[in-house]
Design an enzyme around this catalytic site. Sequence first.
Site, PDB file in Angstrom:
ATOM      1  CG  HIS A 612      -2.228   0.723   0.984  1.00  0.00           C
ATOM      2  ND1 HIS A 612      -2.360   1.817   0.157  1.00  0.00           N
ATOM      3  CD2 HIS A 612      -3.470   0.506   1.496  1.00  0.00           C
ATOM      4  CE1 HIS A 612      -3.610   2.237   0.178  1.00  0.00           C
ATOM      5  NE2 HIS A 612      -4.314   1.459   0.968  1.00  0.00           N
ATOM      6  CG  ASP A 826     -11.956 -11.184 -21.133  1.00  0.00           C
ATOM      7  OD1 ASP A 826     -11.260 -12.180 -20.861  1.00  0.00           O
ATOM      8  OD2 ASP A 826     -12.737 -11.151 -22.112  1.00  0.00           O
TER       9      ASP A 826
END
Length: 884
Positions: A612, A826
């Site tokens: 992070h 995808d």
Amino acid sequence: MENVRVISTTTIKASVPNNANSPHTVDLTPWDLQFLPTETIQKGLLFRNVKHTPFQIHHLQHSLSSTLAFFPPLAGRLAILRHHHSIVSSHILCNNAGALFVHAVAPNITVAHILQPKYVPLTVSSFFPINGVKNYEGTSQPLLAVQVTELVDGIFIALTVNHVVADGKSFWHFVNSWAEISRGSLQISKLPSLRRYFPDGIDHPIHFPFTEEEENQHSPNLKPEAPHERVFHFTKEKIAELKSKANAEANTDKISSLQALLTLLWRAVTRCKRVEPQENVHYVLFIGVWSRMVPALAEGYFGNSVIASIVTMKCGELLEGGIGKGALEMNRVISLQSGEKVKKQYESWVRRPRLLTLPSGVGGSNYLITSSSPRFKILDNDFGWGKAEAVGIGGGQHKRNGMITVFGGAEEGSIDIVATLPYLILEAMGDDAEFMDFQTQSFQNNLKIMEAVEVISTTTIKAPTHSIHNSPPKIHLTPFDLPYLTVESIQKGLLFGSPKDTAFHLNNLQHSLSSTLAFFPPIAGRLVILQHHDNIVSTHILCNNAGVLFVHAVAPNTTVAHILQPKYNPPIIRSFFPLNGVKNYKGTSDPLLAVQVTELVDGIFIALTFNHVVADGKSMWHFVNSWAEISRGSLQISKLPSFDRYFPDGIDHPMRFPFTKEEETQHSPNLKQQIPPERVFHFGKEKIAELKRKANAEANTDKISSLQALLTLLWLCVIRCRHVVLEEEISYVLAIGVGHRMVPPLAEGYFGNSVMFGVVTMKAGELLEGGLGKGALEMNQMIALHSHERIKNHYESWVRTPRLLKLFGDSLSTSSSPRFDFYGNDFGWGKPVAVRSGVANKSCGKISVFAGAEEGSIDIEVCLPFEILEALENDPDFMDAVSS
């Protein structure tokens, strides 16, 4: 998944009603009558891989009819005759009125859905007929009801038997006999004895006081207690070890295996409840008395032959005295139940009748109650297609907190215990060292070991050195990045259906990941933390192409349905993520990105653990979107990242700030034991629009956004479910994107952290009484205050007084955004079907927001205590907005 559809209901009568073994009436004993105000016995058997045919249902109905000929009381009805002043008598009328037979289907439920969750799924209750019926209602309701529910790959046979008619021993005698007849026998191996026990001098039918008010007093509505069920499994070897330990500690050889096992359980529950040492704790045991009588009752005695006895100890004695002390006390209480004492109790009941009252403390205090027995023949029941795989219990009194149901396990000599207790107690028991040392894989939780994730390989993926784009040698970090040093990484993952050629796509994922890293060199690097003086450090990202971790794993018994269908996120999701528990500051040695691709039975889960300090959610999904592009065959990505970190004029960098390991420990405690359950709620586009209109109308404005209205609804309902005092101050923490708020705005492809936290604070009464509009307007106004000037002031304030991030306690805190592109990812075989987050930084109140699968919809992943999540489900305002 919870949909059970009834196909038909039929009344089944005995095939030979005038059997010579059939009395016209059966008078009832004190052992029977005590159960009048309680609920029925409900037990069921689960079978796997049963072919569903009309013949099968007809055969079960026909064999049930034949079996009832041997057990005429079960085809009868109760009669309650009123005499005077609320005095009644009761008997069974063997009139062949018939048993209820229900044929049902659960078209979306598999055997795995029942066996694999840690907790017994609530849908099991819907497999049982006539739920909630009290035994005294047997005057009009059948004394036996059967429901046969067809599953996708199995069958569940559930029985509801009136407890006035039979106890557990007689219940399983009937089921064993039905299975015999179903397998083709014309006779049963053990005939029932229908003659009830009445000592000399006892007149019958017995007269006793009974009114509906008495029934209500003894059988309150238990629905609000909402306990959970968990099955614990103990092997023959572990039980023998436990028995040996208990007898050695007590310097005796009298303690039985079951006494030692129940004492182990009693100690664990008492420990987990944190009972004060001087408080009394109680264990209620239903003790079979048929073998204790002189002479003993007939082996086939059909009726009730149990009495309740209570073992009471001080909590301190139980916990400090070891297993031996508690087990010896249990043994002593049981051994006192001689035939003579049992007979005296019987005669005492006739003089002063007392209907059964389960202890008022059960569910909230210091009582446990055990029913059933491992001696009953349960899993051996074969109706003609193989033995049962598991046993389940229904609702009613059996769902009372503190109920402990004992069965013989699948392996010889093993025992399964179904513990019905509050969620937090069951979770604590799972972490109790003494208890879990003797517990082994529960048949309910681990028969197929869904939780097993096997790592196949680990690989370091680097960017191709010849094609790294726009790579600075190092990147200095800003006050937007540095606060995250002490907390854990971002963990997000995508669930997909299976590709046709898994091996090809796995190879392609690694190759395309390498190609994508060429556009995002910081991700393949490492953190550097330089020590200066007096615990003062500076840090930067070294773009050295040290590489990212790629893990290939398989979960061979887990399906896509196992992830999507449970009400609560299954714990196995956590094991789909790599580098669990790693803090961001460890990015000096650990990779800044780790990917785990886990093959499921019929799908793939791609999980990312992302440091992070390197990036926020917006940047992380920028990377994932780019990886999916490359994976589909593109040579370029549609949006290039910008690695120019934001440093206002006059700010020196690298920034120096205090940091030590002690600081890290203080700000990031180990939350492993504190992670509450998680549930995903789905909100459709139309419902969200309706909420937004309502909030704006109530606040007389048009400024409130859809997300602000939705989060305020959640906040309001959680506060209501927590029963917060109206004067208490409450807070909602929001991660606010600041890139577009700057002047000039940060680059659209800004790669790093560009969020700051804003807090909405109100009195609980203001939120609850002000409605949706009031809370949403407060949220809107707080967010609107984040101007360029305020953000810049916050940034410069951090430089002067550095502060590392702390988690937010019990306040609700929201991260992620529905604006991120989740479902467009995808990788070459189709779009994902769901997004889930890992365990990193999970604590009570953590709210993750995702776009839903349908356009304009939103999914909210809520991490809150079980009782709050259950209360939310019963909050009409909240659930009215939730879509299926």
